[in-house]
Structure formats: structure tokens, C-alpha cells
Scaffold this motif. Structure first.
Motif: not given
Length: 101
Positions: A13-20, A30-50
Motif C-alpha cells: 500500500a505504501l508503494a502504491v501511495v508513493v507512486i500516486v 515528495k515521493m521520498m518524504a512519503t516513502y520514509f514517513l510511511g516506513l516510520l508509520g508502519i514501523a511505529g504501528i506494526l513492529l514494536p513490542d512495547w
């Protein structure tokens, strides 16, 4: 990692958003900003085991103990969802203002 499917879906989904964003704005920045902010967002929601990271750094290399602390009246998942919604909502707003500028 039990969330492989969700992680893969979010990355696609992030790849699709970056392409759009790239097609819409013709801006590599703006593509790179979207990509890196998207990665941070995904990492912040899915990856951490608080619970895992809420220990002393020296204990990160050892497994968690099997016992759990006493339950509180507040639902930790509800608090986490509210905090994530506020933080990422503001970040999404700032990203959108950056993209449309």
C-alpha cells in the motif's frame, strides 16, 4: 514475526501511495518524504513490542519473563490506539500539507 502478512500489505500500500504521489506531484523529494514517513508509520504501528522495549536496555537481549503485572482499570490497547491516532493523524495532516504545497 506473526504480522508478516500485515507488514507486506502495508508495504505494498505504501508503494502504491508513493507512486500516486509521484505521478500527481512530479516531485522526487515528495515521493521520498512519503516513502520514509510511511516506513516510520508502519514501523511505529506494526513492529514494536512495547512490553519488550519497556525494560532496561541491558535486558533487551533476554526473553521476557512469563509472569505479567497486575491488571489496571485502563485498557492499554485503547490508550495505545488513542495515542497512535493522535500522533499519526497529526503526522498525516503535515504530510498532506507538504504534498499539496
Amino acid at each position: 514475526m506473526g504480522r508478516d502478512g500485515a507488514l507486506q500489505s502495508c508495504l505494498v500500500a505504501l508503494a502504491v501511495v508513493v507512486i500516486v504521489v509521484g505521478v500527481w506531484t512530479f516531485s522526487f523529494q515528495k515521493m521520498m518524504a512519503t516513502y520514509f514517513l510511511g516506513l516510520l508509520g508502519i514501523a511505529g504501528i506494526l513492529l514494536p513490542d512495547w512490553e519488550f522495549f519497556d525494560r532496561d536496555f541491558s535486558q533487551w537481549f533476554t526473553p521476557l519473563p512469563a509472569r505479567r503485572g497486575a491488571a489496571s482499570n485502563l485498557d492499554p490497547d485503547a490508550i495505545r490506539v488513542a495515542a497512535i491516532a493522535i500522533i499519526y493523524g497529526f503526522g498525516l495532516y503535515k504530510w498532506w500539507m507538504f504534498v499539496i504545497s
